[in-house]
Motif scaffolding. Sequence first.
Motif, PDB file in Angstrom:
ATOM      1  N   VAL A  29       5.014 155.177  37.786  1.00 35.67           N
ATOM      2  CA  VAL A  29       3.798 155.027  37.066  1.00 35.67           C
ATOM      3  C   VAL A  29       3.281 153.430  37.118  1.00 35.67           C
ATOM      4  O   VAL A  29       2.317 153.026  37.298  1.00 35.67           O
ATOM      5  CB  VAL A  29       3.883 155.384  35.702  1.00 35.67           C
ATOM      6  CG1 VAL A  29       2.766 154.915  34.806  1.00 35.67           C
ATOM      7  CG2 VAL A  29       3.856 157.047  35.522  1.00 35.67           C
ATOM      8  N   TRP A  30       4.387 152.731  37.020  1.00 39.60           N
ATOM      9  CA  TRP A  30       4.047 151.312  36.886  1.00 39.60           C
ATOM     10  C   TRP A  30       3.653 150.762  38.211  1.00 39.60           C
ATOM     11  O   TRP A  30       2.628 149.818  38.370  1.00 39.60           O
ATOM     12  CB  TRP A  30       5.070 150.386  36.444  1.00 39.60           C
ATOM     13  CG  TRP A  30       4.883 149.020  36.276  1.00 39.60           C
ATOM     14  CD1 TRP A  30       4.289 148.273  35.096  1.00 39.60           C
ATOM     15  CD2 TRP A  30       4.954 147.860  37.322  1.00 39.60           C
ATOM     16  NE1 TRP A  30       4.261 147.104  35.367  1.00 39.60           N
ATOM     17  CE2 TRP A  30       4.519 146.760  36.854  1.00 39.60           C
ATOM     18  CE3 TRP A  30       5.253 147.905  38.624  1.00 39.60           C
ATOM     19  CZ2 TRP A  30       4.391 145.594  37.336  1.00 39.60           C
ATOM     20  CZ3 TRP A  30       5.451 146.716  39.340  1.00 39.60           C
ATOM     21  CH2 TRP A  30       4.848 145.502  38.809  1.00 39.60           C
ATOM     22  N   LEU A  31       4.302 151.233  39.364  1.00 40.08           N
ATOM     23  CA  LEU A  31       3.953 150.889  40.685  1.00 40.08           C
ATOM     24  C   LEU A  31       2.412 151.382  41.063  1.00 40.08           C
ATOM     25  O   LEU A  31       1.718 150.590  41.558  1.00 40.08           O
ATOM     26  CB  LEU A  31       4.803 151.383  41.730  1.00 40.08           C
ATOM     27  CG  LEU A  31       6.252 150.776  41.961  1.00 40.08           C
ATOM     28  CD1 LEU A  31       7.202 151.474  42.931  1.00 40.08           C
ATOM     29  CD2 LEU A  31       6.023 149.458  42.389  1.00 40.08           C
ATOM     30  N   TYR A  32       2.129 152.442  40.553  1.00 34.17           N
ATOM     31  CA  TYR A  32       0.768 153.160  40.795  1.00 34.17           C
ATOM     32  C   TYR A  32      -0.347 152.119  40.328  1.00 34.17           C
ATOM     33  O   TYR A  32      -1.263 151.630  40.616  1.00 34.17           O
ATOM     34  CB  TYR A  32       0.626 154.558  40.341  1.00 34.17           C
ATOM     35  CG  TYR A  32      -0.748 154.861  40.346  1.00 34.17           C
ATOM     36  CD1 TYR A  32      -1.529 155.276  41.383  1.00 34.17           C
ATOM     37  CD2 TYR A  32      -1.547 154.860  39.284  1.00 34.17           C
ATOM     38  CE1 TYR A  32      -2.676 155.703  41.722  1.00 34.17           C
ATOM     39  CE2 TYR A  32      -2.870 155.440  39.156  1.00 34.17           C
ATOM     40  CZ  TYR A  32      -3.465 155.731  40.481  1.00 34.17           C
ATOM     41  OH  TYR A  32      -4.900 156.206  40.290  1.00 34.17           O
ATOM     42  N   VAL A  33       0.000 151.749  38.783  1.00 40.35           N
ATOM     43  CA  VAL A  33      -0.887 150.850  37.939  1.00 40.35           C
ATOM     44  C   VAL A  33      -0.930 149.537  38.786  1.00 40.35           C
ATOM     45  O   VAL A  33      -2.132 149.035  38.900  1.00 40.35           O
ATOM     46  CB  VAL A  33      -0.452 150.924  36.844  1.00 40.35           C
ATOM     47  CG1 VAL A  33      -1.415 149.866  35.936  1.00 40.35           C
ATOM     48  CG2 VAL A  33      -0.634 152.279  36.052  1.00 40.35           C
ATOM     49  N   ARG A  34      -0.049 149.007  39.089  1.00 36.61           N
ATOM     50  CA  ARG A  34       0.164 147.725  39.791  1.00 36.61           C
ATOM     51  C   ARG A  34      -0.355 147.708  41.177  1.00 36.61           C
ATOM     52  O   ARG A  34      -1.260 146.694  41.557  1.00 36.61           O
ATOM     53  CB  ARG A  34       1.787 147.385  40.089  1.00 36.61           C
ATOM     54  CG  ARG A  34       1.919 146.125  40.781  1.00 36.61           C
ATOM     55  CD  ARG A  34       1.139 144.722  40.232  1.00 36.61           C
ATOM     56  NE  ARG A  34       1.118 143.690  40.893  1.00 36.61           N
ATOM     57  CZ  ARG A  34       0.246 143.208  41.616  1.00 36.61           C
ATOM     58  NH1 ARG A  34      -0.722 143.993  41.836  1.00 36.61           N
ATOM     59  NH2 ARG A  34       0.373 142.040  42.526  1.00 36.61           N
ATOM     60  N   ARG A  35      -0.410 148.879  41.786  1.00 36.45           N
ATOM     61  CA  ARG A  35      -1.322 148.823  43.150  1.00 36.45           C
ATOM     62  C   ARG A  35      -2.752 148.941  42.880  1.00 36.45           C
ATOM     63  O   ARG A  35      -3.459 148.563  43.638  1.00 36.45           O
ATOM     64  CB  ARG A  35      -0.493 150.051  44.030  1.00 36.45           C
ATOM     65  CG  ARG A  35       0.605 149.798  44.533  1.00 36.45           C
ATOM     66  CD  ARG A  35       1.166 150.674  45.051  1.00 36.45           C
ATOM     67  NE  ARG A  35       2.514 150.599  45.540  1.00 36.45           N
ATOM     68  CZ  ARG A  35       3.553 151.602  45.649  1.00 36.45           C
ATOM     69  NH1 ARG A  35       3.470 152.671  45.145  1.00 36.45           N
ATOM     70  NH2 ARG A  35       4.645 151.104  46.096  1.00 36.45           N
ATOM     71  N   MET A  36      -3.233 149.455  41.833  1.00 37.16           N
ATOM     72  CA  MET A  36      -4.561 149.587  41.285  1.00 37.16           C
ATOM     73  C   MET A  36      -5.168 148.268  40.628  1.00 37.16           C
ATOM     74  O   MET A  36      -6.515 147.942  40.744  1.00 37.16           O
ATOM     75  CB  MET A  36      -4.722 150.782  40.547  1.00 37.16           C
ATOM     76  CG  MET A  36      -4.502 152.114  41.220  1.00 37.16           C
ATOM     77  SD  MET A  36      -5.534 152.546  42.607  1.00 37.16           S
ATOM     78  CE  MET A  36      -6.864 152.512  41.783  1.00 37.16           C
ATOM     79  N   VAL A  74      -2.679 158.385  34.141  1.00 34.52           N
ATOM     80  CA  VAL A  74      -2.577 156.986  34.642  1.00 34.52           C
ATOM     81  C   VAL A  74      -3.798 156.354  35.168  1.00 34.52           C
ATOM     82  O   VAL A  74      -4.092 155.198  34.854  1.00 34.52           O
ATOM     83  CB  VAL A  74      -1.134 156.967  35.132  1.00 34.52           C
ATOM     84  CG1 VAL A  74      -0.849 155.487  35.942  1.00 34.52           C
ATOM     85  CG2 VAL A  74       0.078 157.371  34.411  1.00 34.52           C
ATOM     86  N   ARG A  75      -4.369 157.381  36.109  1.00 32.70           N
ATOM     87  CA  ARG A  75      -5.630 157.139  36.644  1.00 32.70           C
ATOM     88  C   ARG A  75      -6.695 156.659  35.648  1.00 32.70           C
ATOM     89  O   ARG A  75      -7.424 155.694  36.087  1.00 32.70           O
ATOM     90  CB  ARG A  75      -6.084 158.118  37.569  1.00 32.70           C
ATOM     91  CG  ARG A  75      -7.211 157.700  38.404  1.00 32.70           C
ATOM     92  CD  ARG A  75      -7.790 159.110  39.046  1.00 32.70           C
ATOM     93  NE  ARG A  75      -8.964 158.904  39.682  1.00 32.70           N
ATOM     94  CZ  ARG A  75     -10.021 159.286  39.420  1.00 32.70           C
ATOM     95  NH1 ARG A  75     -10.171 159.843  38.517  1.00 32.70           N
ATOM     96  NH2 ARG A  75     -11.060 158.912  40.183  1.00 32.70           N
ATOM     97  N   GLU A 133      -7.152 153.811  45.506  1.00 35.90           N
ATOM     98  CA  GLU A 133      -6.326 154.753  44.720  1.00 35.90           C
ATOM     99  C   GLU A 133      -5.903 155.903  45.911  1.00 35.90           C
ATOM    100  O   GLU A 133      -5.005 156.471  45.600  1.00 35.90           O
ATOM    101  CB  GLU A 133      -7.445 155.197  43.869  1.00 35.90           C
ATOM    102  CG  GLU A 133      -7.011 156.468  43.104  1.00 35.90           C
ATOM    103  CD  GLU A 133      -8.365 156.949  42.042  1.00 35.90           C
ATOM    104  OE1 GLU A 133      -8.033 157.199  40.783  1.00 35.90           O
ATOM    105  OE2 GLU A 133      -9.302 157.294  42.713  1.00 35.90           O
ATOM    106  N   VAL A 134      -6.890 156.512  46.548  1.00 35.64           N
ATOM    107  CA  VAL A 134      -6.253 157.790  47.091  1.00 35.64           C
ATOM    108  C   VAL A 134      -5.266 157.264  48.233  1.00 35.64           C
ATOM    109  O   VAL A 134      -4.430 158.235  48.311  1.00 35.64           O
ATOM    110  CB  VAL A 134      -7.822 158.505  48.095  1.00 35.64           C
ATOM    111  CG1 VAL A 134      -8.271 157.514  49.171  1.00 35.64           C
ATOM    112  CG2 VAL A 134      -7.372 159.655  48.518  1.00 35.64           C
TER     113      VAL A 134
END
Length: 181
Positions: A29-36, A74-75, A133-134
């Motif tokens: 989750v953190w990695l996804y948010v950090r990438r966004m 999260v998105r 995102e995708v």
Amino acid sequence: MSDELLVVRAQLGNRSALEDLVARWQGPVWLYVRRMLDAERADDVAQEAWIAVVRALPRLREPDRFAPWLFTIVRRAALNRLRGQYSDRHDLVGGFGNGLDRPDAAGPDPVDALVDRAEMVGRLAALPVLEREVLVLHYLEDLSVEDCAQVCAVPAGTIKSRLNRARRMLREHVEEEGELT
């Protein structure tokens, strides 16, 4: 223990199962948010997302679909933060499009040239939100096209179009860098 079993136990009030579920997914989750988003906002947004997840978990009807459900929440948290950022800029500049409602267009070619994952993450930051995102969901979080579609609340065909466009944009970015060096 499977995510599905942890979800069911957490829904029944088992605090340990909820802790295990959070521990298992906290990193992704953190990695996804950090990438966004940028690093300054990633911690806050990830925490906001987890609060929303814990509050909504009792209403999850398909425990076997936890990962797409989780990334949908999260998105939403990340996009809400981005919308706030763009809204603030719009107020300051007097008109600034956020790019979130552009029409989709298909484009060719995969991202095979990007072998180094860290290099790819750096390049992702240069992409518009929808394309970034995708790519993050599909390639870095290993979600299927169908799961990405569920997370983004769009048809699978739209995800395919965004993936193609994102790959093309990433390829063009890599080729431009090659010409500059």
